[in-house]
Design a protein around this motif. Structure first.
Motif, PDB file in Angstrom:
ATOM      1  N   GLU A 233      -1.480  49.657 -15.671  1.00 52.58           N
ATOM      2  CA  GLU A 233      -0.832  49.949 -14.400  1.00 52.58           C
ATOM      3  C   GLU A 233      -1.334  49.025 -13.293  1.00 52.58           C
ATOM      4  OE1 GLU A 233      -1.137  54.005 -13.335  1.00 52.58           O
ATOM      5  OE2 GLU A 233      -0.027  54.740 -15.085  1.00 52.58           O
ATOM      6  N   ALA A 234      -2.591  48.583 -13.400  1.00 53.16           N
ATOM      7  CA  ALA A 234      -3.183  47.653 -12.438  1.00 53.16           C
ATOM      8  C   ALA A 234      -4.177  46.775 -13.183  1.00 53.16           C
ATOM      9  CB  ALA A 234      -3.868  48.393 -11.287  1.00 53.16           C
ATOM     10  N   ILE A 235      -4.412  45.579 -12.645  1.00 50.79           N
ATOM     11  CA  ILE A 235      -5.215  44.572 -13.338  1.00 50.79           C
ATOM     12  C   ILE A 235      -6.526  44.327 -12.585  1.00 50.79           C
ATOM     13  CG2 ILE A 235      -5.273  42.207 -14.198  1.00 50.79           C
ATOM     14  CD1 ILE A 235      -3.186  43.947 -15.577  1.00 50.79           C
ATOM     15  N   SER A 236      -7.623  44.424 -13.284  1.00 50.43           N
ATOM     16  CA  SER A 236      -8.906  44.036 -12.711  1.00 50.43           C
ATOM     17  C   SER A 236      -9.021  42.514 -12.743  1.00 50.43           C
ATOM     18  CB  SER A 236     -10.056  44.654 -13.504  1.00 50.43           C
ATOM     19  OG  SER A 236     -11.291  44.066 -13.142  1.00 50.43           O
ATOM     20  N   PRO A 237      -9.510  41.890 -11.676  1.00 49.12           N
ATOM     21  CA  PRO A 237      -9.643  40.424 -11.698  1.00 49.12           C
ATOM     22  C   PRO A 237     -10.464  39.913 -12.868  1.00 49.12           C
ATOM     23  CG  PRO A 237      -9.886  41.220  -9.468  1.00 49.12           C
ATOM     24  CD  PRO A 237      -9.837  42.434 -10.345  1.00 49.12           C
TER      25      PRO A 237
ATOM     26  N   THR B  80      -6.682  35.047  -1.998  1.00 47.14           N
ATOM     27  CA  THR B  80      -7.056  36.360  -1.491  1.00 47.14           C
ATOM     28  C   THR B  80      -7.826  37.154  -2.539  1.00 47.14           C
ATOM     29  OG1 THR B  80      -4.968  37.405  -2.182  1.00 47.14           O
ATOM     30  CG2 THR B  80      -5.018  36.393  -0.003  1.00 47.14           C
ATOM     31  N   VAL B  81      -7.600  36.811  -3.812  1.00 38.80           N
ATOM     32  CA  VAL B  81      -8.334  37.450  -4.903  1.00 38.80           C
ATOM     33  C   VAL B  81      -9.615  36.680  -5.198  1.00 38.80           C
ATOM     34  CG1 VAL B  81      -8.211  38.301  -7.274  1.00 38.80           C
ATOM     35  CG2 VAL B  81      -6.129  38.192  -5.871  1.00 38.80           C
ATOM     36  N   LEU B  82      -9.490  35.364  -5.354  1.00 35.53           N
ATOM     37  CA  LEU B  82     -10.640  34.545  -5.733  1.00 35.53           C
ATOM     38  C   LEU B  82     -11.780  34.623  -4.720  1.00 35.53           C
ATOM     39  CD1 LEU B  82      -8.775  31.362  -7.030  1.00 35.53           C
ATOM     40  CD2 LEU B  82     -10.153  32.942  -8.399  1.00 35.53           C
ATOM     41  N   GLN B  83     -11.468  34.741  -3.445  1.00 34.53           N
ATOM     42  CA  GLN B  83     -12.514  34.776  -2.425  1.00 34.53           C
ATOM     43  C   GLN B  83     -13.318  36.065  -2.467  1.00 34.53           C
ATOM     44  OE1 GLN B  83     -10.351  34.018   1.205  1.00 34.53           O
ATOM     45  NE2 GLN B  83     -10.071  31.843   0.757  1.00 34.53           N
ATOM     46  N   LYS B  84     -12.689  37.155  -2.891  1.00 33.32           N
ATOM     47  CA  LYS B  84     -13.386  38.444  -2.945  1.00 33.32           C
ATOM     48  C   LYS B  84     -13.954  38.746  -4.331  1.00 33.32           C
ATOM     49  CE  LYS B  84     -11.613  42.014  -0.907  1.00 33.32           C
ATOM     50  NZ  LYS B  84     -10.651  43.068  -0.477  1.00 33.32           N
ATOM     51  N   SER B  85     -13.229  38.383  -5.365  1.00 35.86           N
ATOM     52  CA  SER B  85     -13.632  38.693  -6.744  1.00 35.86           C
ATOM     53  C   SER B  85     -13.307  37.498  -7.633  1.00 35.86           C
ATOM     54  CB  SER B  85     -12.900  39.941  -7.255  1.00 35.86           C
ATOM     55  OG  SER B  85     -13.165  41.055  -6.441  1.00 35.86           O
ATOM     56  N   PRO B  86     -14.176  36.486  -7.653  1.00 41.85           N
ATOM     57  CA  PRO B  86     -13.904  35.289  -8.455  1.00 41.85           C
ATOM     58  C   PRO B  86     -13.658  35.632  -9.926  1.00 41.85           C
ATOM     59  CG  PRO B  86     -15.780  34.947  -7.009  1.00 41.85           C
ATOM     60  CD  PRO B  86     -15.459  36.409  -6.944  1.00 41.85           C
ATOM     61  N   PHE B  87     -12.657  35.007 -10.499  1.00 40.85           N
ATOM     62  CA  PHE B  87     -12.414  35.130 -11.931  1.00 40.85           C
ATOM     63  C   PHE B  87     -12.244  33.733 -12.506  1.00 40.85           C
ATOM     64  CE2 PHE B  87      -8.301  35.552  -9.817  1.00 40.85           C
ATOM     65  CZ  PHE B  87      -7.483  34.689 -10.517  1.00 40.85           C
TER      66      PHE B  87
ATOM     67  N   SER C  84       5.537  42.377 -13.087  1.00 40.07           N
ATOM     68  CA  SER C  84       4.401  42.202 -12.198  1.00 40.07           C
ATOM     69  C   SER C  84       3.515  43.438 -12.242  1.00 40.07           C
ATOM     70  CB  SER C  84       4.871  41.952 -10.762  1.00 40.07           C
ATOM     71  OG  SER C  84       5.457  43.115 -10.220  1.00 40.07           O
ATOM     72  N   ARG C  85       2.236  43.226 -12.013  1.00 40.55           N
ATOM     73  CA  ARG C  85       1.281  44.313 -11.928  1.00 40.55           C
ATOM     74  C   ARG C  85       0.375  44.066 -10.725  1.00 40.55           C
ATOM     75  NH1 ARG C  85       4.380  46.425 -14.649  1.00 40.55           N
ATOM     76  NH2 ARG C  85       4.192  47.287 -16.766  1.00 40.55           N
ATOM     77  N   PRO C  86       0.064  45.099  -9.948  1.00 33.62           N
ATOM     78  CA  PRO C  86      -0.873  44.915  -8.838  1.00 33.62           C
ATOM     79  C   PRO C  86      -2.295  44.754  -9.351  1.00 33.62           C
ATOM     80  CG  PRO C  86      -0.343  47.232  -9.093  1.00 33.62           C
ATOM     81  CD  PRO C  86       0.535  46.489 -10.075  1.00 33.62           C
ATOM     82  N   PHE C  87      -3.147  44.230  -8.499  1.00 29.86           N
ATOM     83  CA  PHE C  87      -4.566  44.184  -8.825  1.00 29.86           C
ATOM     84  C   PHE C  87      -5.208  45.530  -8.522  1.00 29.86           C
ATOM     85  CE2 PHE C  87      -4.005  39.572  -8.510  1.00 29.86           C
ATOM     86  CZ  PHE C  87      -4.837  39.122  -9.526  1.00 29.86           C
ATOM     87  N   GLN C  88      -6.285  45.821  -9.236  1.00 30.43           N
ATOM     88  CA  GLN C  88      -7.114  46.965  -8.873  1.00 30.43           C
ATOM     89  C   GLN C  88      -7.915  46.601  -7.634  1.00 30.43           C
ATOM     90  OE1 GLN C  88      -9.566  47.909 -12.238  1.00 30.43           O
ATOM     91  NE2 GLN C  88      -7.898  48.748 -13.462  1.00 30.43           N
ATOM     92  N   GLY C  89      -7.751  47.339  -6.564  1.00 30.01           N
ATOM     93  CA  GLY C  89      -8.437  47.017  -5.326  1.00 30.01           C
ATOM     94  C   GLY C  89      -7.477  46.421  -4.311  1.00 30.01           C
ATOM     95  N   ALA C  90      -7.997  46.180  -3.134  1.00 34.06           N
ATOM     96  CA  ALA C  90      -7.172  45.666  -2.023  1.00 34.06           C
ATOM     97  C   ALA C  90      -7.284  44.155  -1.941  1.00 34.06           C
ATOM     98  CB  ALA C  90      -7.608  46.303  -0.705  1.00 34.06           C
ATOM     99  N   TYR C  91      -6.282  43.473  -2.462  1.00 37.75           N
ATOM    100  CA  TYR C  91      -6.237  42.013  -2.404  1.00 37.75           C
ATOM    101  C   TYR C  91      -4.916  41.608  -1.752  1.00 37.75           C
ATOM    102  CZ  TYR C  91      -9.999  42.384  -5.793  1.00 37.75           C
ATOM    103  OH  TYR C  91     -11.177  42.709  -6.420  1.00 37.75           O
ATOM    104  N   GLY C  92      -5.004  41.118  -0.553  1.00 38.83           N
ATOM    105  CA  GLY C  92      -3.790  40.751   0.154  1.00 38.83           C
ATOM    106  C   GLY C  92      -4.102  39.992   1.429  1.00 38.83           C
TER     107      GLY C  92
END
Length: 303
Positions: A178-182, A203-210, A251-259
């Protein structure tokens, strides 16, 4: 000093040619040359270097060019304000926007505005992230639709909140989530957006690098979606672009607030001509509608 001389200098500096500038402004080549010579005489120093292949601004000319842009822009604003006072809303609006906003927001805002003001000219261009810091201060754009990292001396009008989404084929192993962890993207075949275009992935990489296995880079979200559809990897796009997805891509949202906050960069709303104030007002209304419920797709022009 005459406004026409400023226009002549700007066009020569932009085109690198007296002949091209004359054609664009509707003057003869000697006429353009005379106006630029006269402006140089009035200012007391050369504005242009006349090389064999191309005409370029001198260092002093580059300094003056910025203010010439502002003079032309302010003259346009003055004319539009006078027309509005006389009950005639008219003018032209030049805008730049990220690809995601060109796809998911501006078609709706432009349609809503043009339905009410069909005679107002709207010039819209796709702009990469870094270009706003050059185009807005030079006065080439009236409005910049972008994130809140705006050029110095500009104001930001927030419009909507945009989320980053992971896109994949319906048969991808991540599809049941349902949602994707980085961190889940580590080692995955990945289609990476080229830096500097529409950096929603940051917006994702800066908070949770993958750390995915980057197989391809693309500056086009449409290309990224097509590559995902052909099972070449997964990617990250703006939630505004989800409407572009074909049936076999989800599409799937990320787990957490990334925007990110998306809105309008403007020199001064208070001192903007009425036509720009009205366009901003309609943009705010459109954004509010879009946040409440998805808007229908803009109608296709069948002419």
């Amino acid at each position: 000093m005459s406004i026409s001389k400023y226009r002549a200098f700007i066009k020569v500096a932009e085109s690198g040619s007296l002949t091209k500038a004359a054609k664009q402004l509707g003057y003869s080549q000697p006429g353009i040359s005379h106006m630029v010579d006269s402006l140089e005489t009035e200012m007391g120093f050369p504005l242009l270097i006349r090389n064999k292949d191309k005409i370029v601004p001198t260092e002093n000319g580059k300094k003056v060019l910025y203010y010439c842009y502002q003079i032309i822009k302010n003259e346009t604003y003055l004319q539009e304000t006078v027309s509005a006072i006389n009950g005639l809303l008219e003018g032209t609006i030049s805008m730049g926007a990220y690809n995601s906003l060109m796809v998911g927001f501006l078609p709706h805002a432009v349609r809503n505005f043009s339905n009410v003001y069909p005679n107002i000219e709207l010039h819209l261009r796709e702009v990469a992230c870094g270009e706003f810091h050059e185009l807005l201060p030079r006065g080439e754009l009236d409005l910049g639709f972008m994130v809140d990292s705006i050029p110095k001396g500009f104001s930001f009008i927030p419009l909507l909140r945009d989320s980053a989404c992971v896109i994949m084929r319906r048969d991808h192993p991540f599809a049941p989530y349902e949602a994707i962890s980085p961190t889940l993207l580590n080692g995955c075949n990945f289609i990476m957006p080229v830096p500097g275009y529409d950096d929603v992935v940051n917006t994702v990489l800066q908070k949770s690098p993958f750390f995915p296995k980057i197989k391809y880079y693309t500056a086009s979200d449409v290309a990224a979606i097509s590559m995902v559809a052909n099972d070449l990897g997964i990617s990250v796009i703006s939630s505004l672009q989800v409407g572009l997805l074909p049936d076999d891509v989800i599409s799937r949202p990320f787990q957490g607030a990334y925007g990110r906050s998306l809105g309008i960069a403007i020199k001064s709303l208070r001192h903007a001509p009425p036509v720009i104030k009205e366009f901003v007002r309609i943009c705010k209304e459109t954004a509010a509608q879009l946040q409440q419920a998805p808007l229908p797709e803009p109608p296709h022009d069948t002419r």
